[in-house]
Design an enzyme around this catalytic site. Sequence first.
Site, PDB file in Angstrom:
ATOM      1  N   GLU A 128      -2.807   1.372   1.220  1.00  0.00           N
ATOM      2  CA  GLU A 128      -3.422   1.115  -0.208  1.00  0.00           C
ATOM      3  C   GLU A 128      -4.124   0.151  -0.565  1.00  0.00           C
ATOM      4  O   GLU A 128      -5.095  -0.136  -1.029  1.00  0.00           O
ATOM      5  CB  GLU A 128      -2.445   1.795  -1.324  1.00  0.00           C
ATOM      6  CG  GLU A 128      -2.051   3.209  -1.301  1.00  0.00           C
ATOM      7  CD  GLU A 128      -3.080   4.410  -1.368  1.00  0.00           C
ATOM      8  OE1 GLU A 128      -3.777   4.468  -0.321  1.00  0.00           O
ATOM      9  OE2 GLU A 128      -3.358   4.934  -2.128  1.00  0.00           O
ATOM     10  N   THR A 180     -15.507   2.008  -6.030  1.00  0.00           N
ATOM     11  CA  THR A 180     -14.217   1.690  -6.903  1.00  0.00           C
ATOM     12  C   THR A 180     -14.507   0.382  -7.495  1.00  0.00           C
ATOM     13  O   THR A 180     -13.940   0.494  -8.778  1.00  0.00           O
ATOM     14  CB  THR A 180     -13.021   1.168  -5.648  1.00  0.00           C
ATOM     15  OG1 THR A 180     -12.820   2.169  -4.755  1.00  0.00           O
ATOM     16  CG2 THR A 180     -11.861   0.995  -6.416  1.00  0.00           C
TER      17      THR A 180
END
Lengths: 305, 305
Positions: A128, A180
């Site tokens: 992640e 993002t």
Amino acid sequence: MNEIRVLAPATVSNVVCGFDCLGFALKEPYDEICVRKIPKRGVRIINRDEFDLPTDPEKNVAGVALQAVLDAAGADFGFEIEMTKHIKPGSGIGSSSASSCGAVVAANRLLDGRFSKLDLVNFAMEGEKLASGAKHADNVAPCIFGGFVLVRSVDPLDVVPLNFPPLFVTVIHPQIEIKTADARAILPTEIPLKTAVRQWSHLGAFVAALAQGDYQLLARSMEDFVVEPARKSLIPEFEAVKVASTGAGAIGGGISGSGPSMFMLSENEETAQNIEKFMHHVYSRTSIEFKTYISTVNAKGIVFL
Amino acid sequence: MNEIRVLAPATVSNVVCGFDCLGFALKEPYDEICVRKIPKRGVRIINRDEFDLPTDPEKNVAGVALQAVLDAAGADFGFEIEMTKHIKPGSGIGSSSASSCGAVVAANRLLDGRFSKLDLVNFAMEGEKLASGAKHADNVAPCIFGGFVLVRSVDPLDVVPLNFPPLFVTVIHPQIEIKTADARAILPTEIPLKTAVRQWSHLGAFVAALAQGDYQLLARSMEDFVVEPARKSLIPEFEAVKVASTGAGAIGGGISGSGPSMFMLSENEETAQNIEKFMHHVYSRTSIEFKTYISTVNAKGIVFL
């Protein structure tokens, strides 16, 4: 035993009022992942899908996660991983998380299960970190633990599996890209204390509703006063999907992860299918390609084949 | 039946990470309240304690709460209320709430229980409005429902009784005055989103810990990143009490309401008594008068005599 195959499911994070701490596992879609022990140290990656993800292990989320496992195990061997991804990267339903979680869970089986689930979440978070620049656990924890999971804290890592009643999920994934960086930049850095109180009152009620299996309370709790108002403009037809889904009987729902996918919870499969129809109806009027999925909230997480 | 006597308990609101939404009922201290039907319309107040509270019903929290009951009932009669308060006003453990809740619960019995608990919370909030200028339910809801209660929303009113494991509470009430205005002015109006996320992750975990009866998780969840850091300077020896209590085995605790009382939770009575000893030890070194109480978390709330 030199080879382990798993199905690693998609996950929904940022569940409405539970921004950055609440997630759950889906049953579908999922990635198929096979991990093998190989004599050569390090990680070797084979992609069997159309997504053209990096095969350099340092640039691949499963690669860095597996390397973390190898390092922690002090291994004098390596892993080969064969990935057949069905979860499209950037969909907002935990594609990177499925890769790294599937990898570390399979690897742990090859290591006779020496690591705890919490260890595995820690390893998967390396993926992640590579994917998003920040260690966060609200996709990887539900992927590994299954079900609904609350992350009280990332450092030290504290994962709270929640009790929950039977729930169906309908997901729509509009095939657009949300960067993002954009999804982050659009969030406020400060919020009024009053707004924060409303948000945490709702999260507390949501957790209680899950524990008590109270679908009505669940519905009343599923409001997001902070993130959804900021991010919904990034997702075409967000309000239309929400209104249509609620009309079709959805308990509630919102943006999955940082989008573009949206999810809706319901009490039974028939309602979930109705919601899917209404989602189709809304998005058919646009020129945007989309996919939908129906699933239960998946109590198991990753499945061994 | 023309007279009803009740014991209305103290309550703890603003429970650590649950600012403005989470409260619970104590067993002690409590107020003794007697309500009688009288032929004359309106409310008549008789005080049987040393606190010299207003007997003008429009200036008395129980008075306005009872008037709300009479109005809703369309009554052609009145109520006389006799109050023997043991909970000192301004203590931070729901003194005004005990008055107004005891009054409306007793009155409702005289009206054959025609109002729901939620109605009674609404009536009692009239008292809170008079006392603090704002309708809030995190003392009155646990006083009327008993146990741990989460208030999802005040308008519309939504009260969520929570499941919880056996818990003991030690309370220390330093006999100093904190002005509500000061306690409010010291709070930030805006907080960083990151801090808000930490706070709601902890509240979610706290509610889950109560539901699952997980004392360890309860302990890990009892942190307040928003209100306690701002308000603790108003309470002499706050940190010393917290450190001593935790050393004595407390699960966790913090400021009760907006202070000056502090509370600490524990698993059993022996630990609760130990905590009390340590609190005594800390406050004996100061020149401040104080009182301490030991109680369970009271699942019943108000008791009829």
